[in-house]
Write a protein that holds these residues in place. Structure first.
Motif, PDB file in Angstrom:
ATOM      1  N   SER A  79      20.072  46.368  60.276  1.00  0.00           N
ATOM      2  CA  SER A  79      18.890  46.783  59.525  1.00  0.00           C
ATOM      3  C   SER A  79      17.809  45.713  59.474  1.00  0.00           C
ATOM      4  CB  SER A  79      19.284  47.173  58.092  1.00  0.00           C
ATOM      5  OG  SER A  79      20.175  48.251  58.105  1.00  0.00           O
ATOM      6  N   GLY A  80      17.986  44.670  60.242  1.00  0.00           N
ATOM      7  CA  GLY A  80      16.973  43.616  60.270  1.00  0.00           C
ATOM      8  C   GLY A  80      16.893  42.837  58.979  1.00  0.00           C
ATOM      9  N   GLU A  81      18.049  42.614  58.331  1.00  0.00           N
ATOM     10  CA  GLU A  81      18.015  41.925  57.033  1.00  0.00           C
ATOM     11  C   GLU A  81      17.488  40.502  57.151  1.00  0.00           C
ATOM     12  OE1 GLU A  81      21.023  44.015  54.053  1.00  0.00           O
ATOM     13  OE2 GLU A  81      22.039  42.598  55.366  1.00  0.00           O
ATOM     14  N   SER A  82      17.789  39.839  58.239  1.00  0.00           N
ATOM     15  CA  SER A  82      17.332  38.457  58.386  1.00  0.00           C
ATOM     16  C   SER A  82      15.811  38.378  58.400  1.00  0.00           C
ATOM     17  CB  SER A  82      17.900  37.839  59.671  1.00  0.00           C
ATOM     18  OG  SER A  82      17.484  38.575  60.811  1.00  0.00           O
ATOM     19  N   GLN A  91      15.886  39.613  49.755  1.00  0.00           N
ATOM     20  CA  GLN A  91      15.247  40.388  50.803  1.00  0.00           C
ATOM     21  C   GLN A  91      14.153  41.255  50.189  1.00  0.00           C
ATOM     22  OE1 GLN A  91      18.129  42.594  53.141  1.00  0.00           O
ATOM     23  NE2 GLN A  91      19.609  40.920  53.033  1.00  0.00           N
ATOM     24  N   HIS A  92      13.017  41.317  50.875  1.00  0.00           N
ATOM     25  CA  HIS A  92      11.883  42.107  50.387  1.00  0.00           C
ATOM     26  C   HIS A  92      11.326  42.890  51.570  1.00  0.00           C
ATOM     27  CE1 HIS A  92       7.971  42.149  47.755  1.00  0.00           C
ATOM     28  NE2 HIS A  92       8.551  43.332  47.837  1.00  0.00           N
ATOM     29  N   LYS A  93      11.927  44.057  51.800  1.00  0.00           N
ATOM     30  CA  LYS A  93      11.551  44.903  52.944  1.00  0.00           C
ATOM     31  C   LYS A  93      10.500  45.934  52.557  1.00  0.00           C
ATOM     32  CE  LYS A  93      13.759  47.707  56.579  1.00  0.00           C
ATOM     33  NZ  LYS A  93      15.062  48.182  57.110  1.00  0.00           N
ATOM     34  N   TYR A  94      10.667  46.528  51.359  1.00  0.00           N
ATOM     35  CA  TYR A  94       9.744  47.540  50.857  1.00  0.00           C
ATOM     36  C   TYR A  94       9.000  46.975  49.656  1.00  0.00           C
ATOM     37  CZ  TYR A  94      13.197  50.225  53.489  1.00  0.00           C
ATOM     38  OH  TYR A  94      14.060  50.675  54.455  1.00  0.00           O
ATOM     39  N   ALA A 315      20.734  60.207  55.978  1.00  0.00           N
ATOM     40  CA  ALA A 315      19.773  59.202  56.431  1.00  0.00           C
ATOM     41  C   ALA A 315      20.480  58.057  57.148  1.00  0.00           C
ATOM     42  CB  ALA A 315      18.983  58.663  55.238  1.00  0.00           C
ATOM     43  N   LEU A 316      19.681  57.287  57.844  1.00  0.00           N
ATOM     44  CA  LEU A 316      20.154  56.032  58.426  1.00  0.00           C
ATOM     45  C   LEU A 316      19.148  54.948  58.081  1.00  0.00           C
ATOM     46  CD1 LEU A 316      18.364  55.295  61.221  1.00  0.00           C
ATOM     47  CD2 LEU A 316      19.697  57.211  62.119  1.00  0.00           C
ATOM     48  N   SER A 317      19.627  53.715  58.107  1.00  0.00           N
ATOM     49  CA  SER A 317      18.775  52.584  57.754  1.00  0.00           C
ATOM     50  C   SER A 317      18.734  51.618  58.923  1.00  0.00           C
ATOM     51  CB  SER A 317      19.318  51.887  56.498  1.00  0.00           C
ATOM     52  OG  SER A 317      18.470  50.844  56.079  1.00  0.00           O
ATOM     53  N   ASN A 318      17.577  51.555  59.606  1.00  0.00           N
ATOM     54  CA  ASN A 318      17.425  50.633  60.734  1.00  0.00           C
ATOM     55  C   ASN A 318      16.313  49.625  60.419  1.00  0.00           C
ATOM     56  OD1 ASN A 318      14.926  51.800  61.321  1.00  0.00           O
ATOM     57  ND2 ASN A 318      15.696  53.070  62.985  1.00  0.00           N
ATOM     58  N   PRO A 319      15.984  48.723  61.312  1.00  0.00           N
ATOM     59  CA  PRO A 319      14.962  47.716  60.991  1.00  0.00           C
ATOM     60  C   PRO A 319      13.615  48.288  60.577  1.00  0.00           C
ATOM     61  CG  PRO A 319      16.222  46.988  62.886  1.00  0.00           C
ATOM     62  CD  PRO A 319      16.673  48.390  62.598  1.00  0.00           C
TER      63      PRO A 319
END
Length: 364
Positions: A79-82, A91-94, A315-319
């Protein structure tokens, strides 16, 4: 015996396991290699749910190592966590959400874990400086909720849980707090026997809304003990939501998955997501279900539910973000929608992709 002492009784070695489950080969070098790379830890409660005479038992598959875990296909960060890590453990993706990796420990190490790279072994990604993390959250006023995860956030000591709650409840732009935990499923006595933990949640649930994000995957996990833990959390003012992972050989049967969803609505657990299993190294070829098959299963499950039982998303969670799997446009194409996206311009965008019958993932 307190919960920490009880947890020390977990099954962590082949020798311990062999004493409870027939057919475990304690001289198997491959099995020992797996445990060195991906640790095993199974609470005695969860172990008691396994039928020792059934090698295909679903609880066994989710908790006991398999040689399939040595398969090196897949990746460790699906999921591109790095790329979303702003501070160690944060982590701050959204825009509205931050994810905190509070610990690398779990009460039970799931064999399909998407953080297999770190859980149970590495601490390089977990929160180190909580004051720095809190300063980041205070500075970013667009953040409205915090997800405390790991590992399992309920493996934190009560004092650590209270420190998180006390600090976050004092930040005005935080609307609610979530805890990611599988404790109600695998180690319910952590909740039901700990009056201090209950008092902490009772106190802070009056200040901010607290959600418990748990993960029941099979109806066999909805026992009297686990339901008691859920009811306990609900009685404290907490909302319990569930994120099921679609797993080959576990719940990829419409009747099984439908039974699980019916169990949720019966006890007041909100079914939130059915997640496509991620293509994680050591997981991908063992547990993934093809997307087209998964869609058919989910649609059959929804037909067997009442209104509240239909409210989950597949759903799926990708980068790129959380991608909802909506349906088919024809026999070889599927329709998707960005439920959430790293790029705000993608939020809500619908797209169609060619999906072969054996495809289990949608790349960036």
């Amino acid at each position: 015996m307190n919960w920490q002492d009880e947890l020390r009784q977990n099954m962590t070695t082949l020798d311990e396991l062999a004493a409870c489950i027939p057919g475990i080969d304690t001289s198997d070098d491959n099995a020992r290699s797996i445990l060195e790379k991906y640790p095993m830890s199974v609470p005695r409660y969860y172990l008691s749910l396994i039928d020792p005479g059934d090698e295909s038992d679903c609880i066994r598959k989710m908790s006991i190592p398999s040689f399939s875990e040595m398969d090196i296909s897949g990746t460790f960060d699906t999921s591109g966590e790095s790329s979303n890590t702003k501070l160690k453990g944060l982590q701050h993706k959204y825009p509205q959400t931050v994810l905190l990796l509070s610990t690398n420990r779990c009460a039970m190490y799931c064999r399909y874990c998407f953080r297999k790279r770190m859980v149970g072994s590495h601490t390089e990604e977990i929160v180190e400086d909580l004051d720095q993390v809190l300063a980041y959250i205070e500075e970013h006023t667009e953040i409205s909720n915090v997800l405390i995860s790991g590992g399992d956030s309920f493996l934190l000591d009560n004092s650590a849980i209270e420190r998180y709650l006390s600090a976050l409840c004092s930040i005005s732009h935080i609307d609610y707090i979530r805890f990611g935990t599988k404790i109600p499923v695998v180690f319910p006595e952590r909740i039901t026997s700990d009056g201090e933990l209950q008092d902490i949640f009772r106190q802070y649930s009056s200040k901010k809304q607290i959600y418990i994000m748990t993960q029941f995957n099979h109806p066999s996990e909805l026992t009297a003990d686990s339901v008691k833990a859920v009811r306990c959390l609900q009685s404290l003012g907490l909302i319990v939501k569930n994120q099921t992972v679609l797993l080959k050989g576990i719940n990829d049967n419409p009747d099984v998955l439908a039974g699980l969803m019916k169990g949720f609505t019966k006890v007041g657990i909100i079914p939130y997501y059915v997640f496509q299993c991620r293509p994680v190294t050591g997981v991908k070829n063992q547990f993934q279900v093809p997307l087209q098959t998964g869609y058919d299963i989910v649609e059959q499950v929804k037909r067997m539910q009442n209104g509240n039982g239909k409210c989950f998303r597949y759903a799926l969670s990708n980068p790129d973000g959380k991608v909802e799997i909506l349906g088919r446009s024809d026999d070889s194409h599927m329709v998707f929608k960005y439920h959430q996206a790293k790029n705000p311009a993608d939020i809500g965008r619908i797209f169609v992709k060619e999906v072969p019958a054996d495809a289990c993932w949608v790349e960036e």
